[in-house]
Design a protein around this motif. Structure first.
Motif, PDB file in Angstrom:
ATOM      1  N   LEU A 125       0.813  -1.214   0.000  1.00 25.56           N
ATOM      2  CA  LEU A 125       0.000   0.000   0.000  1.00 25.56           C
ATOM      3  C   LEU A 125       0.847   1.264   0.000  1.00 25.56           C
ATOM      4  O   LEU A 125       0.330   2.360  -0.201  1.00 25.56           O
ATOM      5  CB  LEU A 125      -0.949   0.004   1.200  1.00 25.56           C
ATOM      6  N   SER A 126       2.126   1.125   0.235  1.00 26.71           N
ATOM      7  CA  SER A 126       3.036   2.260   0.254  1.00 26.71           C
ATOM      8  C   SER A 126       4.322   1.882  -0.469  1.00 26.71           C
ATOM      9  O   SER A 126       4.745   0.725  -0.424  1.00 26.71           O
ATOM     10  CB  SER A 126       3.367   2.667   1.697  1.00 26.71           C
ATOM     11  N   SER A 127       4.927   2.854  -1.108  1.00 27.02           N
ATOM     12  CA  SER A 127       6.210   2.585  -1.760  1.00 27.02           C
ATOM     13  C   SER A 127       7.359   2.663  -0.752  1.00 27.02           C
ATOM     14  O   SER A 127       8.500   2.385  -1.081  1.00 27.02           O
ATOM     15  CB  SER A 127       6.446   3.600  -2.887  1.00 27.02           C
ATOM     16  N   ASN A 128       7.052   3.036   0.474  1.00 34.05           N
ATOM     17  CA  ASN A 128       8.067   3.182   1.513  1.00 34.05           C
ATOM     18  C   ASN A 128       7.612   2.432   2.764  1.00 34.05           C
ATOM     19  O   ASN A 128       7.259   3.030   3.774  1.00 34.05           O
ATOM     20  CB  ASN A 128       8.301   4.666   1.811  1.00 34.05           C
ATOM     21  N   SER A 129       7.590   1.124   2.664  1.00 36.75           N
ATOM     22  CA  SER A 129       7.142   0.327   3.807  1.00 36.75           C
ATOM     23  C   SER A 129       7.954  -0.953   3.901  1.00 36.75           C
ATOM     24  O   SER A 129       8.633  -1.343   2.960  1.00 36.75           O
ATOM     25  CB  SER A 129       5.656  -0.010   3.677  1.00 36.75           C
ATOM     26  N   GLN A 130       7.857  -1.569   5.044  1.00 38.17           N
ATOM     27  CA  GLN A 130       8.488  -2.869   5.240  1.00 38.17           C
ATOM     28  C   GLN A 130       7.731  -3.618   6.318  1.00 38.17           C
ATOM     29  O   GLN A 130       7.055  -3.024   7.152  1.00 38.17           O
ATOM     30  CB  GLN A 130       9.951  -2.720   5.622  1.00 38.17           C
ATOM     31  N   MET A 131       7.852  -4.928   6.286  1.00 36.00           N
ATOM     32  CA  MET A 131       7.229  -5.753   7.299  1.00 36.00           C
ATOM     33  C   MET A 131       8.334  -6.301   8.190  1.00 36.00           C
ATOM     34  O   MET A 131       9.306  -6.893   7.705  1.00 36.00           O
ATOM     35  CB  MET A 131       6.455  -6.905   6.664  1.00 36.00           C
ATOM     36  N   ILE A 132       8.199  -6.072   9.468  1.00 35.57           N
ATOM     37  CA  ILE A 132       9.155  -6.589  10.444  1.00 35.57           C
ATOM     38  C   ILE A 132       8.422  -7.642  11.263  1.00 35.57           C
ATOM     39  O   ILE A 132       7.388  -7.357  11.856  1.00 35.57           O
ATOM     40  CB  ILE A 132       9.676  -5.466  11.358  1.00 35.57           C
ATOM     41  N   VAL A 133       8.949  -8.838  11.301  1.00 36.21           N
ATOM     42  CA  VAL A 133       8.330  -9.930  12.042  1.00 36.21           C
ATOM     43  C   VAL A 133       9.061 -10.095  13.367  1.00 36.21           C
ATOM     44  O   VAL A 133      10.269 -10.328  13.397  1.00 36.21           O
ATOM     45  CB  VAL A 133       8.363 -11.246  11.238  1.00 36.21           C
ATOM     46  N   ALA A 134       8.324  -9.942  14.445  1.00 37.96           N
ATOM     47  CA  ALA A 134       8.882 -10.103  15.791  1.00 37.96           C
ATOM     48  C   ALA A 134       8.655 -11.560  16.207  1.00 37.96           C
ATOM     49  O   ALA A 134       7.703 -11.883  16.916  1.00 37.96           O
ATOM     50  CB  ALA A 134       8.216  -9.138  16.755  1.00 37.96           C
ATOM     51  N   GLN A 137      10.249  -7.600  23.050  1.00 43.05           N
ATOM     52  CA  GLN A 137      11.408  -7.220  22.241  1.00 43.05           C
ATOM     53  C   GLN A 137      11.472  -5.701  22.085  1.00 43.05           C
ATOM     54  O   GLN A 137      11.343  -5.167  20.980  1.00 43.05           O
ATOM     55  CB  GLN A 137      11.331  -7.861  20.853  1.00 43.05           C
ATOM     56  N   PRO A 138      11.704  -4.992  23.187  1.00 49.04           N
ATOM     57  CA  PRO A 138      11.698  -3.529  23.104  1.00 49.04           C
ATOM     58  C   PRO A 138      12.748  -2.975  22.144  1.00 49.04           C
ATOM     59  O   PRO A 138      12.524  -1.965  21.478  1.00 49.04           O
ATOM     60  CB  PRO A 138      11.965  -3.076  24.538  1.00 49.04           C
ATOM     61  N   GLY A 139      13.876  -3.624  22.027  1.00 47.79           N
ATOM     62  CA  GLY A 139      14.920  -3.156  21.115  1.00 47.79           C
ATOM     63  C   GLY A 139      14.459  -3.158  19.666  1.00 47.79           C
ATOM     64  O   GLY A 139      14.798  -2.265  18.888  1.00 47.79           O
ATOM     65  N   LEU A 140      13.683  -4.153  19.300  1.00 46.45           N
ATOM     66  CA  LEU A 140      13.148  -4.236  17.948  1.00 46.45           C
ATOM     67  C   LEU A 140      12.227  -3.054  17.663  1.00 46.45           C
ATOM     68  O   LEU A 140      12.294  -2.440  16.598  1.00 46.45           O
ATOM     69  CB  LEU A 140      12.389  -5.550  17.761  1.00 46.45           C
ATOM     70  N   VAL A 141      11.405  -2.710  18.621  1.00 44.37           N
ATOM     71  CA  VAL A 141      10.483  -1.572  18.478  1.00 44.37           C
ATOM     72  C   VAL A 141      11.267  -0.272  18.374  1.00 44.37           C
ATOM     73  O   VAL A 141      11.012   0.553  17.487  1.00 44.37           O
ATOM     74  CB  VAL A 141       9.479  -1.526  19.654  1.00 44.37           C
ATOM     75  N   GLY A 179      15.114  11.925   5.972  1.00 47.08           N
ATOM     76  CA  GLY A 179      15.921  11.855   4.763  1.00 47.08           C
ATOM     77  C   GLY A 179      17.314  11.321   4.971  1.00 47.08           C
ATOM     78  O   GLY A 179      18.178  11.477   4.112  1.00 47.08           O
ATOM     79  N   VAL A 180      17.547  10.659   6.087  1.00 46.45           N
ATOM     80  CA  VAL A 180      18.857  10.085   6.381  1.00 46.45           C
ATOM     81  C   VAL A 180      18.854   8.640   5.916  1.00 46.45           C
ATOM     82  O   VAL A 180      17.971   7.876   6.260  1.00 46.45           O
ATOM     83  CB  VAL A 180      19.165  10.151   7.899  1.00 46.45           C
ATOM     84  N   SER A 181      19.846   8.259   5.137  1.00 42.79           N
ATOM     85  CA  SER A 181      19.948   6.892   4.651  1.00 42.79           C
ATOM     86  C   SER A 181      20.431   5.985   5.772  1.00 42.79           C
ATOM     87  O   SER A 181      21.394   6.302   6.464  1.00 42.79           O
ATOM     88  CB  SER A 181      20.912   6.827   3.475  1.00 42.79           C
ATOM     89  N   THR A 182      19.754   4.836   5.957  1.00 45.22           N
ATOM     90  CA  THR A 182      20.159   3.862   6.967  1.00 45.22           C
ATOM     91  C   THR A 182      20.134   2.469   6.354  1.00 45.22           C
ATOM     92  O   THR A 182      19.487   2.230   5.350  1.00 45.22           O
ATOM     93  CB  THR A 182      19.214   3.853   8.186  1.00 45.22           C
ATOM     94  N   SER A 183      20.815   1.566   7.006  1.00 41.49           N
ATOM     95  CA  SER A 183      20.740   0.159   6.604  1.00 41.49           C
ATOM     96  C   SER A 183      20.498  -0.663   7.847  1.00 41.49           C
ATOM     97  O   SER A 183      21.117  -0.453   8.874  1.00 41.49           O
ATOM     98  CB  SER A 183      22.021  -0.281   5.904  1.00 41.49           C
ATOM     99  N   ARG A 184      19.574  -1.604   7.754  1.00 37.52           N
ATOM    100  CA  ARG A 184      19.270  -2.499   8.875  1.00 37.52           C
ATOM    101  C   ARG A 184      20.329  -3.559   8.980  1.00 37.52           C
ATOM    102  O   ARG A 184      20.796  -4.091   8.002  1.00 37.52           O
ATOM    103  CB  ARG A 184      17.917  -3.160   8.672  1.00 37.52           C
ATOM    104  N   GLN A 185      20.679  -3.871  10.199  1.00 35.89           N
ATOM    105  CA  GLN A 185      21.674  -4.916  10.426  1.00 35.89           C
ATOM    106  C   GLN A 185      21.013  -6.111  11.027  1.00 35.89           C
ATOM    107  O   GLN A 185      20.071  -6.111  11.664  1.00 35.89           O
ATOM    108  CB  GLN A 185      22.768  -4.415  11.336  1.00 35.89           C
TER     109      GLN A 185
END
Length: 66
Positions: free
Chosen positions: A23-32, A43-47, A60-66
């Motif tokens: 529904l959005s071009s800027n979204s992701q699904m995170i599974v806890a 899992q407070p760190g995940l939130v 507007g800051v570029s990030t990468s998930r680890q």
């Protein structure tokens, strides 16, 4: 609910959740995976990481998930 029916319901729910990301071009699904309904407790760190990533994206800051 019988086991097979529960598995089928879970698969359908997962598919619907994945569709929500479309529904959005800027979204992701995170599974806890290690949480129940209280993700912020289990899992407070995940939130916190997800919120930080969203704030950085909005700013507007570029990030990468680890």
């Amino acid at each position: 609910m019988p086991v097979e029916q529960a598995k089928q319901a879970e698969r359908a729910w997962q598919e619907l959740q994945a569709e929500l990301t479309q529904l959005s071009s800027n979204s992701q699904m995170i599974v806890a995976e290690k949480s129940g309904h209280g993700i912020q407790i289990d899992q407070p760190g995940l939130v916190v990481d997800a919120i930080r990533q969203m704030v950085q994206t909005v700013r507007g800051v570029s990030t990468s998930r680890q």
